[in-house]
Design a protein around this motif. Structure first.
Motif, PDB file in Angstrom:
ATOM      1  N   ASP B  21      29.712  48.564  43.200  1.00 34.16           N
ATOM      2  CA  ASP B  21      29.487  47.173  43.558  1.00 34.16           C
ATOM      3  C   ASP B  21      28.303  47.148  44.507  1.00 34.16           C
ATOM      4  O   ASP B  21      28.218  47.960  45.424  1.00 34.16           O
ATOM      5  CB  ASP B  21      30.691  46.594  44.309  1.00 34.16           C
ATOM      6  CG  ASP B  21      31.944  46.554  43.452  1.00 34.16           C
ATOM      7  OD1 ASP B  21      31.823  46.590  42.209  1.00 34.16           O
ATOM      8  OD2 ASP B  21      33.041  46.485  44.042  1.00 34.16           O
ATOM      9  N   PRO B 192      27.681  39.478  37.912  1.00 34.48           N
ATOM     10  CA  PRO B 192      27.436  40.234  36.678  1.00 34.48           C
ATOM     11  C   PRO B 192      26.337  41.292  36.787  1.00 34.48           C
ATOM     12  O   PRO B 192      26.331  42.242  36.004  1.00 34.48           O
ATOM     13  CB  PRO B 192      26.980  39.156  35.666  1.00 34.48           C
ATOM     14  CG  PRO B 192      27.386  37.850  36.249  1.00 34.48           C
ATOM     15  CD  PRO B 192      27.355  38.049  37.736  1.00 34.48           C
ATOM     16  N   TYR B 197      26.270  48.613  36.715  1.00 33.89           N
ATOM     17  CA  TYR B 197      27.255  48.194  35.713  1.00 33.89           C
ATOM     18  C   TYR B 197      26.762  48.527  34.302  1.00 33.89           C
ATOM     19  O   TYR B 197      25.573  48.478  34.009  1.00 33.89           O
ATOM     20  CB  TYR B 197      27.510  46.688  35.804  1.00 33.89           C
ATOM     21  CG  TYR B 197      28.292  46.237  37.022  1.00 33.89           C
ATOM     22  CD1 TYR B 197      28.813  47.146  37.940  1.00 33.89           C
ATOM     23  CD2 TYR B 197      28.531  44.890  37.250  1.00 33.89           C
ATOM     24  CE1 TYR B 197      29.524  46.715  39.048  1.00 33.89           C
ATOM     25  CE2 TYR B 197      29.246  44.452  38.355  1.00 33.89           C
ATOM     26  CZ  TYR B 197      29.732  45.364  39.254  1.00 33.89           C
ATOM     27  OH  TYR B 197      30.438  44.928  40.355  1.00 33.89           O
ATOM     28  N   SER B 198      27.701  48.784  33.388  1.00 39.03           N
ATOM     29  CA  SER B 198      27.362  49.045  31.983  1.00 39.03           C
ATOM     30  C   SER B 198      26.920  47.755  31.302  1.00 39.03           C
ATOM     31  O   SER B 198      27.181  46.649  31.787  1.00 39.03           O
ATOM     32  CB  SER B 198      28.584  49.606  31.258  1.00 39.03           C
ATOM     33  OG  SER B 198      29.565  48.582  31.139  1.00 39.03           O
ATOM     34  N   GLU B 200      28.167  46.519  28.662  1.00 40.54           N
ATOM     35  CA  GLU B 200      29.361  45.775  28.249  1.00 40.54           C
ATOM     36  C   GLU B 200      29.900  44.948  29.427  1.00 40.54           C
ATOM     37  O   GLU B 200      30.278  43.787  29.273  1.00 40.54           O
ATOM     38  CB  GLU B 200      30.452  46.742  27.747  1.00 40.54           C
ATOM     39  CG  GLU B 200      30.127  47.423  26.428  1.00 40.54           C
ATOM     40  CD  GLU B 200      28.957  48.437  26.535  1.00 40.54           C
ATOM     41  OE1 GLU B 200      28.734  49.011  27.634  1.00 40.54           O
ATOM     42  OE2 GLU B 200      28.248  48.618  25.523  1.00 40.54           O
ATOM     43  N   LYS B 201      29.927  45.583  30.597  1.00 37.47           N
ATOM     44  CA  LYS B 201      30.419  44.866  31.772  1.00 37.47           C
ATOM     45  C   LYS B 201      29.490  43.701  32.114  1.00 37.47           C
ATOM     46  O   LYS B 201      29.946  42.612  32.481  1.00 37.47           O
ATOM     47  CB  LYS B 201      30.539  45.840  32.949  1.00 37.47           C
ATOM     48  CG  LYS B 201      31.265  45.282  34.173  1.00 37.47           C
ATOM     49  CD  LYS B 201      31.603  46.386  35.183  1.00 37.47           C
ATOM     50  CE  LYS B 201      32.361  45.830  36.382  1.00 37.47           C
ATOM     51  NZ  LYS B 201      32.715  46.900  37.349  1.00 37.47           N
ATOM     52  N   ARG B 204      30.182  40.873  29.599  1.00 36.94           N
ATOM     53  CA  ARG B 204      31.473  40.255  29.859  1.00 36.94           C
ATOM     54  C   ARG B 204      31.432  39.385  31.115  1.00 36.94           C
ATOM     55  O   ARG B 204      31.877  38.229  31.121  1.00 36.94           O
ATOM     56  CB  ARG B 204      32.545  41.346  29.996  1.00 36.94           C
ATOM     57  CG  ARG B 204      33.920  40.822  30.408  1.00 36.94           C
ATOM     58  CD  ARG B 204      34.996  41.909  30.347  1.00 36.94           C
ATOM     59  NE  ARG B 204      34.720  43.073  31.173  1.00 36.94           N
ATOM     60  CZ  ARG B 204      34.904  43.143  32.496  1.00 36.94           C
ATOM     61  NH1 ARG B 204      35.356  42.078  33.151  1.00 36.94           N
ATOM     62  NH2 ARG B 204      34.651  44.261  33.159  1.00 36.94           N
ATOM     63  N   LEU B 205      30.863  39.944  32.190  1.00 36.71           N
ATOM     64  CA  LEU B 205      30.822  39.192  33.447  1.00 36.71           C
ATOM     65  C   LEU B 205      29.897  37.978  33.330  1.00 36.71           C
ATOM     66  O   LEU B 205      30.129  36.949  33.969  1.00 36.71           O
ATOM     67  CB  LEU B 205      30.391  40.106  34.595  1.00 36.71           C
ATOM     68  CG  LEU B 205      31.399  41.206  34.964  1.00 36.71           C
ATOM     69  CD1 LEU B 205      30.802  42.143  36.015  1.00 36.71           C
ATOM     70  CD2 LEU B 205      32.701  40.604  35.500  1.00 36.71           C
ATOM     71  N   GLU B 208      31.865  35.355  31.592  1.00 37.68           N
ATOM     72  CA  GLU B 208      32.879  34.848  32.520  1.00 37.68           C
ATOM     73  C   GLU B 208      32.262  33.895  33.562  1.00 37.68           C
ATOM     74  O   GLU B 208      32.870  32.904  33.957  1.00 37.68           O
ATOM     75  CB  GLU B 208      33.577  36.007  33.241  1.00 37.68           C
ATOM     76  CG  GLU B 208      34.527  36.787  32.334  1.00 37.68           C
ATOM     77  CD  GLU B 208      35.153  37.996  33.041  1.00 37.68           C
ATOM     78  OE1 GLU B 208      35.741  38.821  32.330  1.00 37.68           O
ATOM     79  OE2 GLU B 208      35.035  38.102  34.279  1.00 37.68           O
TER      80      GLU B 208
END
Lengths: 429, 429
Positions: B21, B192, B197-198, B200-201, B204-205, B208
């Protein structure tokens, strides 16, 4: 192979406020202090590295804490490897992302990195048996640019441009070293001009400065225009028309006030106005310089880093650049600043005084003469006759000139007895 | 009458680096930390003032030492007098000549002054039973300008000009408070976009974030152009054309590199480029802004003080001004910066995230809307969904908006249990 075995800090404070030495429009009662670092190896050769951050009293303990926080970066490491790659050490300390957040590249943590870097330079110079000015003046242009981090400088100075500056100066190095040893390096004195001194003391010290061979004196201004006019009249009468008089406002003014005030002082033939306003105000200094031309603007003792100096040069915001031994992150960053000044053709006149600043910064000015700018024209090092007795290699200033030190090291080693005598304890406050 | 009876500091560190993070091009492994201050009086009312400096790990102990050094300026003093004149407190701390030498007005000591000032504001708001945004939003224009030190600002903003800005906004205050309570304050999310982060993450984020009502997301860039192109493509596809995407280089580039890089990313319809280069480089940011127009340049989370912000505005070096809760010397200096932004007509979009920055800085943005700029157009507060659970009044962010906190205080009080659990000891290192 040897290891860095000791990393010892000291909070050293001299009670200078008792005599009003060093009093100016923003600093009425400084206690000249050093957040001091001593490093030693297990080599058994008795050689140590000393460095410090100059402060003016309260908060010196915070600066000591910041230096102490850097111990893990040095303690226990291979001394030969560290000393052989001081450019790498600089980058490692400066680009530690977590420490960087505390600035970035300014203030307490930045100066602490400078103390560590400078202590390592002191140790290296002692190991090589040379004063720092000579050590630096004998490094190759390639070795010198490797010491510098050009990140954020490339719009004003690239590595290749810096190399070219150093190569241009290389053929004349030996002749300039000989000239330095024969003629010394020009000095000017701030001793007469502290705000806290009486008119009589100002006149006497101004006359003495001329008698001692100084070609420039400097007076503090900015607290009262009437007082400044009276004191400049006294000083000008004392020194006569042939001696340069600079003035220093220590950040006292806003932009318009600086222009108005300096127009009122212009008739005294002012060599430069130093720190007319906040040291971060590039655009403000540029406006002042335009407003009072041809009086030059001088600044730099509070210049936080090479990025600020880059902008002052780009904007024409200073005509005299004043490096400081302990404000930026050590010898390496000051080399970057000397190269920037050379690129822009601006003379460097180092800030000194305080405690140990004369001893330390002379090495950088002499290096600049030998290997960077190649000249002493319009250049001189500030001199204040305070506290030199506490250093193992006190400056030799006579006939208005700094004479190049012969002792190995960076000039930054304080007598152990002075450290012990002036070590500050919280109960002293 | 009551006295300041306790001044207690804590070195609080959260091990955020374990999850990446907060990872970006300059800060690969931050441990979000707070150099934390709690003050209490002998009034027996149970009210305390809390303030902190956000750091990212190592060096947090140095920041704590700097805050601790300020205890003598507060401990034992009359609380009512201090809280009634927080402009005077600010000047007293800022213009202590000896402490000032350690910056001036930047870095570790400057941020420490901010923690003290902000803890006093938290205590004052609690005593008045109001959230800070409302307390500030109900002060008169005269009371507000008395909080500000206009030294070094007068070439860009005078006290009279600031008064005029505040008086112009005064008639609409009540209506804007009602609107704020009905509609909230716009937010954007950086959740995000961390570099660690990958893909995919990230996708997705990003989806979201849109589902949660955010109209803007922000991605970290600057480590690899190919990665940035790929990640921006993923994000743009995930959010669609109607959502703003800002990017943040965290000081990674030199000037020319920033211009080249951003021209390569322009096709993704970039809302702003944040921190393209060194935060001290006013002239560099101005050159970048000219080179990549109409993409706006955003900066400020590392803006050292009001003098730097003044210059960024004078030079057209930023088009989005990002105040930070703990980089400058507290609420007072941020009010100065909000007034400067209003004078120049530049929107303020606060930096947040870290630990506690969302909780704290929302008060300043809401105050800006109520009493200074009078608008939320082109304005939004950064939101990162980290570590809110450690605060006694965690932010309420939903439907893409910050909702004005009702709890008295400045939002800066951490749970005692969190402090105890994450208190850092040297043996943890």
């Amino acid at each position: 192979m040897s290891l860095i075995a000791e990393f010892q800090t000291h909070d050293v404070r001299f009670p200078t406020s008792l005599l009003l030495d060093g009093s100016d429009a923003m600093n009425p009662d400084p206690d000249y202090s050093a957040a001091y670092l001593r490093i030693a190896t297990d080599a058994g050769d008795g050689l140590e590295g000393h460095g410090f951050v100059f402060t003016i009293g309260r908060g010196n303990d915070v600066e000591v804490a910041a230096i102490q926080a850097l111990a893990p970066y040095v303690l226990g490491r291979n001394a030969e490897e560290l000393l052989a790659d001081l450019g790498g050490v600089w980058r490692e300390l400066q680009h530690d992302s977590q420490l960087r957040w505390l600035g970035p590249e300014k203030g307490v943590m930045h100066m602490a990195i400078g103390a560590v870097v400078n202590a390592l330079w002191d140790l290296r110079a002692k190991r090589e048996g040379k004063p720092l000015w000579r050590l630096l003046g004998e490094l190759s242009p390639e070795e010198l640019v490797d010491l510098v981090d050009f990140r954020y400088l490339s719009d004003a100075l690239t590595r290749d441009e810096a190399l070219a500056i150093l190569r241009d100066a290389e053929p004349g190095r030996a002749a300039r070293i000989a000239r330095l040893e024969a003629e010394g390096y020009p000095a000017y004195t701030t001793t007469p001009g502290w705000l806290g001194y009486s008119d009589e003391k100002l006149a006497r010290l101004s006359r003495e400065a001329v008698a001692e061979g100084f070609a420039q004196i400097k007076l503090k201004v900015g607290a009262s225009l009437d007082d400044d006019v009276r004191r400049l009249g006294i000083a000008r009468e004392a020194v006569g028309p042939g001696i340069r008089i600079a003035v220093d406002a220590n950040q006292r003014w806003d932009v318009a006030e600086a222009i108005d005030w300096m127009r009122r002082l212009a008739r005294f033939d002012i060599a430069w106005i130093e720190e007319p306003t906040n040291p971060d105000d590039v655009l403000g200094h540029a406006a002042i310089a335009r407003g009072i031309a041809p009086i030059p603007v001088a600044t730099g003792e509070h210049g936080a880093n090479r990025v600020m100096f880059k902008q002052f040069l780009q904007a024409g915001a200073l005509q005299v650049l004043q490096i400081d031994y302990s404000r930026v992150a050590g010898v390496n960053e000051n080399i970057a600043i000397l190269l920037l000044a050379a690129k822009f053709g601006v003379p460097v006149c180092p800030h000194a005084g305080g405690v140990g600043l004369c001893e330390a910064v002379q090495h950088l000015a002499m290096f600049d003469f030998i290997a960077v700018s190649g000249t002493t024209d319009d250049r001189m090092i500030e001199f204040v006759d305070h506290l030199h007795e506490h250093f193992t290699a006190p400056v030799d200033v006579h006939d208005g000139r700094y004479w190049p030190p012969a002792a190995p090291g960076a000039g930054t080693e304080m007598h152990a007895g002075s450290i012990a005598q002036y070590e500050f304890r919280v109960t002293d406050a």
